[in-house]
Design a protein around this motif. Structure first.
Motif, short mmCIF file in Angstrom:
data_model
loop_
_atom_site.label_atom_id
_atom_site.label_comp_id
_atom_site.label_asym_id
_atom_site.label_seq_id
_atom_site.Cartn_x
_atom_site.Cartn_y
_atom_site.Cartn_z
N THR A 79 0.87 -1.17 0.00
CA THR A 79 0.00 0.00 0.00
C THR A 79 0.91 1.22 0.00
OG1 THR A 79 -1.74 -1.17 1.19
CG2 THR A 79 -1.82 1.23 1.25
N ILE A 80 0.64 2.14 -0.91
CA ILE A 80 1.51 3.30 -1.09
C ILE A 80 0.69 4.58 -1.08
CG2 ILE A 80 1.41 3.16 -3.63
CD1 ILE A 80 4.43 3.90 -3.62
N ASN A 81 1.26 5.62 -0.48
CA ASN A 81 0.63 6.94 -0.48
C ASN A 81 1.08 7.73 -1.70
OD1 ASN A 81 -0.80 6.74 2.03
ND2 ASN A 81 1.17 6.91 3.07
N ASN A 82 0.32 8.74 -2.05
CA ASN A 82 0.63 9.60 -3.19
C ASN A 82 2.03 10.18 -3.05
OD1 ASN A 82 -0.32 10.86 -5.63
ND2 ASN A 82 -0.31 12.78 -4.49
N GLU A 84 4.85 8.91 -2.80
CA GLU A 84 5.73 8.19 -1.89
C GLU A 84 6.53 7.18 -2.70
OE1 GLU A 84 5.03 6.02 2.37
OE2 GLU A 84 3.73 5.36 0.75
N TYR A 140 -9.08 7.96 -2.36
CA TYR A 140 -8.80 9.36 -2.73
C TYR A 140 -9.81 10.25 -2.03
CZ TYR A 140 -7.70 13.42 -5.60
OH TYR A 140 -7.31 14.67 -6.03
N LEU A 147 -6.47 11.63 2.37
CA LEU A 147 -5.69 10.44 2.08
C LEU A 147 -5.75 10.10 0.59
CD1 LEU A 147 -4.08 8.05 3.31
CD2 LEU A 147 -6.26 6.85 3.54
N HIS A 148 -4.60 9.90 -0.01
CA HIS A 148 -4.47 9.46 -1.40
C HIS A 148 -3.58 8.22 -1.35
CE1 HIS A 148 -4.89 14.00 -2.43
NE2 HIS A 148 -6.08 13.43 -2.26
N GLN A 149 -4.17 7.05 -1.58
CA GLN A 149 -3.46 5.80 -1.35
C GLN A 149 -3.91 4.74 -2.34
OE1 GLN A 149 -4.48 3.66 2.42
NE2 GLN A 149 -2.45 4.38 3.02
N THR A 151 -3.49 0.35 -3.15
CA THR A 151 -3.03 -0.97 -2.74
C THR A 151 -2.85 -1.79 -4.01
OG1 THR A 151 -4.25 -0.78 -0.67
CG2 THR A 151 -3.58 -3.00 -1.32
#
Length: 192
Positions: A79-82, A84, A140, A147-149, A151
Motif C-alpha cells: 500500500t503506497i501513499n501519493n 511516496e 482518494y 488520504l491518497h493511497q 493498494t
C-alpha cells in the motif's frame, strides 16, 4: 472419489465425474441475510482461498442477472501513499494518485504502461521483467490533506469469474472451465 479441503470460511469440494473435474467453492458465513439488502460491495476486499491460494475480491458486480467476481493475488502486496516511494521485494515503487479511480506507477524507474498510463482498480499491467502489477484498491479523499493511497500486487494473478462464462485468468480465457455462481440466503423470522 470425493475430496474436501476446508479452511476458515471456504470449502472446496472436488468430485471426479468420469473425465472431468468440478470445483465447488462454498462461502459459508455465520450470519443471515435478507433478500434485497445484501450488496456485492459487501464482499469486496474480502479474501477467499482457492486451491491453497488466497485471493482478494476486488470487484463484485451483478449486471443483467450475471454475478461477476474479480479476484487478485500476488507475490508481493503493498500500500503506497501519493508521491511516496517504497521498496517491496526487489521493486522500488512510487505512485501518483490523481482521482478515486486512477493511479500511475513507476516501478524500478520505469513508467508502468508509459508516462501517461493510469491504472484503475482491478486493472493489471505487465512490467519489463514479465511480472504483472495489479491495483486492488484506490482511496482518494478530495479535500486538502485527504488520504491518497493505492493498494497493489506485484507478481499479480487475476481471475475473473462470471456466471455462465469460462474462467478468465490474467486476461486469457480458459476454454471449457465454465463458472456457475449461485447463492443461497437463509431467512430467519422471529415471533418476538
Amino acid at each position: 472419489m470425493r475430496k474436501i479441503i476446508e479452511n476458515n470460511l471456504n470449502r472446496i469440494v472436488i468430485t471426479d465425474d468420469k473425465e472431468t473435474y468440478r470445483y465447488l467453492i462454498e462461502n459459508r458465513v455465520d450470519r443471515y441475510c435478507k433478500i434485497m439488502l445484501i450488496k456485492q460491495s459487501d464482499i469486496e476486499d474480502s479474501e477467499i482461498t482457492i486451491l491453497g491460494k488466497t485471493y482478494t475480491i476486488v470487484e463484485a458486480t451483478n449486471s443483467t442477472g450475471k454475478i461477476s467476481l474479480t479476484l487478485m493475488s500476488g507475490v508481493e502486496k503493498g500500500t503506497i501513499n501519493n508521491d511516496e516511494e517504497i521498496t517491496i521485494g526487489d521493486y522500488t515503487v512510487s505512485a501518483t494518485i490523481s482521482s478515486d479511480n486512477e493511479v500511475h506507477f513507476v516501478v524500478n524507474g520505469e513508467d508502468v504502461g508509459g508516462p501517461a498510463k493510469k491504472m484503475a482498480k482491478s486493472s493489471m499491467e505487465k512490467l519489463s521483467d514479465g511480472n504483472y502489477i495489479a491495483v486492488t484498491d484506490i482511496t482518494y479523499e478530495s479535500y486538502a490533506g485527504g488520504l491518497h493511497q493505492a493498494t497493489f500486487y506485484i507478481g499479480a494473478d487475476k481471475l475473473v469469474l462470471t456466471d455462465g462464462s469460462d474462467i478468465e485468468a490474467n486476461a486469457e480465457t480458459i476454454d471449457e472451465a465454465a463458472v456457475t455462481i449461485t447463492s443461497t440466503c437463509l431467512l430467519y423470522t422471529s415471533d418476538a
